[in-house]
Design a protein around this motif. Structure first.
Motif, PDB file in Angstrom:
ATOM      1  N   ALA A  60       0.837  -1.202   0.000  1.00  0.00           N
ATOM      2  CA  ALA A  60       0.000   0.000   0.000  1.00  0.00           C
ATOM      3  C   ALA A  60       0.871   1.251   0.000  1.00  0.00           C
ATOM      4  N   ILE A  61       1.905   1.243   0.828  1.00  0.00           N
ATOM      5  CA  ILE A  61       2.773   2.417   0.925  1.00  0.00           C
ATOM      6  C   ILE A  61       3.556   2.618  -0.377  1.00  0.00           C
ATOM      7  N   ARG A 103       2.653   1.661  -3.388  1.00  0.00           N
ATOM      8  CA  ARG A 103       1.763   2.153  -4.445  1.00  0.00           C
ATOM      9  C   ARG A 103       1.427   3.628  -4.241  1.00  0.00           C
ATOM     10  N   ARG A 104       1.215   4.009  -2.984  1.00  0.00           N
ATOM     11  CA  ARG A 104       0.881   5.401  -2.720  1.00  0.00           C
ATOM     12  C   ARG A 104       2.046   6.315  -3.094  1.00  0.00           C
ATOM     13  N   MET A 148      -4.123  13.503  -2.767  1.00  0.00           N
ATOM     14  CA  MET A 148      -4.860  12.333  -3.241  1.00  0.00           C
ATOM     15  C   MET A 148      -6.353  12.659  -3.338  1.00  0.00           C
ATOM     16  N   ASN A 159      -8.808   3.964  -0.448  1.00  0.00           N
ATOM     17  CA  ASN A 159      -8.265   2.696  -0.939  1.00  0.00           C
ATOM     18  C   ASN A 159      -6.901   2.411  -0.333  1.00  0.00           C
ATOM     19  N   PHE A 160      -6.111   3.470  -0.209  1.00  0.00           N
ATOM     20  CA  PHE A 160      -4.784   3.325   0.404  1.00  0.00           C
ATOM     21  C   PHE A 160      -4.926   2.852   1.849  1.00  0.00           C
ATOM     22  N   ASP A 190      -5.859  -0.740   2.063  1.00  0.00           N
ATOM     23  CA  ASP A 190      -4.701  -1.634   1.859  1.00  0.00           C
ATOM     24  C   ASP A 190      -3.773  -1.601   3.062  1.00  0.00           C
ATOM     25  N   LEU A 191      -3.566  -0.381   3.575  1.00  0.00           N
ATOM     26  CA  LEU A 191      -2.631  -0.218   4.702  1.00  0.00           C
ATOM     27  C   LEU A 191      -3.108  -1.025   5.904  1.00  0.00           C
TER      28      LEU A 191
END
Lengths: 235, 370
Positions: free
Chosen positions: A3-4, A6-7, B89, B96-97, B100-101
């Protein structure tokens, strides 16, 4: 970690920083390719890579400066540090994102290689050697930049400090090594020289000790970064 | 659900949180109340594992936040004082982030839709966070905390900077959430805490000053009770006033009676204070019946949460204020003697005051930041 990663990748391109980095790098490396290889009529790409080395000293700090400093400044680190992830995932996510962008930039040399092949012949050992050298060097330098970024809330100071640190490593040979008269000490210090090891690669020599040197530098600074994040919680 | 034992946080010399212990049961909405810089944010940051404690233990759903941080953090949704939003963002990308996180296993699309509907941000999902209003940003922050349906929600001043409508919306939302989640909510706004929370912990100078429901706290903090009665005398003259006052004063348990203004002709208000142990209402009723007086109104005026809060937190500050006032006359004497410099001097005084205020604020911020 995903996640990190991709961000960060997304953020490189939404903030425009990624485009700036790639554009500047491609422009300068194209210039070096033209002047040092095509114009001079030498099919060896080493002189071009030597100039790219210096480009990266300027550009890697740009890549890493805001990775952790911005998180702290905008308090978004609270989101990361209270999520069920450990610090290594956070640091590695960011590290790998920066490294990916670095890799995208560096891969331009294969385009040059194709052009060169069209014009004449390519010295592949030199090219691959230089490419690998740059890759390992980048791995170490990005870790250093990320570490510096974790120390401050101000991205500009992160950029300047990591630039200075990298310049010091680069000039290590001329400034320090030449002035040490004691042979024993010089021998020990020269083992720490980034440039000596870097040039070893560029000659097509893949020495295991150099690979380990660059990788362990990268690991060490990522470890420091994790420790900085950890320490902040205890202050 | 949440167990806090002897929690202490020290910043160098400064003791930010001093030996706090409490437990929160499942489905409870707990309000953290305290003046700025009391240690609310510090405590919440420790609860969520953002900062470490100097000593003490925190168990979230039976998991220790320090020895099992991943497991414990997976149970928490946290909305810090400043929502941790990435300004560049879009709301969708950000959620979404966070999804996932937090390694959320729920069906992504449906879950995010639920969360957005709950926080009423469905209409801004495609917008960049930077461009949203403060209220929307706050709600995106709340949505982020709700992702993965954590059993524990920790909300640090969730209504700061919102307009009255939004405050009411967020409050109703929190109440709704309180049915499914355990909620800890901090605020320095009393009505908010009173409106939303089942239980209140008042924190002052890093210690728990009171713990319980608003009523319980009120009872514990003071054993005095006040009430106001409106009584009609039989003769509709001022002499009634004296008689009634004397009669009420004679009742056991009454500490103080005072006749207030005349409300209607011959009808007066009486302020009555009791020792809090005996209920004097029946006795008063009896006396009034015997004498042919009519009770027109009886109003208990127990201490409000506000009174309690002030009583607990302002004790020392009032003293400081008194000290300041003691100092001030000296300045004024100087002003008189110096005459012409009066204006300049009074300006100086003002700036001095401002500075001290600012310093106070800074130290508070510093306390909260770390």
């Amino acid at each position: 970690m995903g996640a990190i990663y991709r961000r960060e990748m997304g953020s490189f391109f939404t903030s425009g920083l990624g485009y700036v980095f790639l554009t500047v790098f491609y422009a300068f490396s194209g210039y070096f390719f033209y002047t040092k290889v095509i114009e001079s009529g030498i099919s060896d790409t080493s002189p071009m890579f030597a100039s790219m080395f210096i480009m990266f000293i300027f550009l890697i700090p740009v890549l890493t400066m805001r990775l952790l400093s911005e998180e702290k400044k905008n308090r978004t680190d609270q989101g990361l540090l209270t999520a069920p992830v450990n610090l290594w995932e956070i640091v590695m996510g960011k590290y790998l994102a920066a490294f990916t962008l670095f890799l995208i930039a560096e891969c331009i040399v294969f385009v040059y290689a194709l052009l060169l092949r069209y014009l004449g012949s390519v010295v592949w050992t030199s090219l691959i050697g230089n490419f690998a050298a740059m890759l390992f060097l980048g791995a170490a330098f990005i870790a250093i930049g990320l570490f510096v970024s974790s120390l401050t809330e101000n991205q500009m100071s992160a950029a300047v400090v990591s630039f200075v640190v990298m310049i010091v490593f680069y000039l290590f040979d001329e400034t320090l090594l030449l002035r040490v008269s004691n042979d024993r000490i010089r021998e020990i210090l020269s083992a720490l020289s980034f440039r000596t090891r870097y040039y070893e690669f560029t000659k097509g020599v893949f020495s295991l000790s150099s690979i380990i040197f660059f990788l362990s530098t990268a690991f060490l600074f990522n470890f420091f970064t994790v420790k900085v994040l950890e320490k902040r919680r205890w202050s | 659900m949440i167990e806090v034992k002897n929690l202490t946080k020290r910043y160098g010399e400064k003791l930010a949180v001093n030996d706090i212990s409490f437990t929160v049961e499942k489905g409870e909405i707990l309000g953290f109340l305290g003046p700025n810089g009391a240690g609310k944010s510090t405590t919440m940051n420790m609860l969520t594992g953002y900062i470490s404690s100097t000593s003490g233990q925190i168990l979230i759903n039976g998991k220790d936040i320090f020895t099992q941080p991943k497991e414990a953090k997976a149970n928490i949704g946290y909305l810090p004082e400043i929502p941790p939003l990435y300004m560049d963002m879009t709301v969708d990308a950000y959620l979404n982030f966070m999804f996932d996180l937090k390694k959320c296993k729920l069906p992504r699309r449906a879950h995010l839709q639920d969360v957005c509907d709950l926080c009423k941000i469905s209409d801004v999902r495609k917008r960049v966070i930077k461009n949203l209003s403060k209220g929307y940003k706050q709600r995106v922050g709340l949505a982020q905390a709700l992702i993965n349906n954590p059993p524990v929600l920790i909300l640090d001043e969730p209504t700061v900077g919102l307009d009255p409508n939004q405050i009411i919306e967020i409050r109703t939302l929190i109440k709704k959430l309180g049915k499914k989640h355990t909620v800890i909510l901090s605020s320095h706004i009393l009505p908010e805490i009173q409106a939303v929370c089942d239980r209140i912990i008042i924190i002052n100078k890093g210690t728990v000053a009171a713990d319980g429901t608003a009523d319980e706290i009120a009872k514990n903090i003071t054993n005095e009770h006040k009430m106001t009665m409106r009584i009609e005398g039989e003769t509709h003259t001022a002499s009634d006033k004296e008689k009634i006052t004397a009669a009420i004063r004679a009742i056991e348990g009454v500490k103080y009676v005072r006749a207030d203004m005349e409300r209607e002709k011959g009808i007066y208000d009486y302020d009555i204070e009791t020792d809090g142990k005996t209920d004097v209402r029946r006795e008063i009723n009896k006396i009034c019946g015997e004498n042919g007086w009519n009770i027109m109104m009886l109003q208990l005026s127990d201490l409000t949460l506000e009174d309690i809060f002030l009583k607990i937190t302002m004790g020392e500050q009032l003293e400081l204020q008194r000290k300041k006032e003691e100092k001030k006359p000296r300045v004024k004497i100087n002003l008189v003697t110096e005459g012409s410099e009066e204006a300049a001097a009074s300006d100086e005084e003002n700036t001095e005051e401002k500075e001290t205020d600012e310093n106070e604020e800074k130290s508070e911020n510093a306390g909260g930041d770390k």
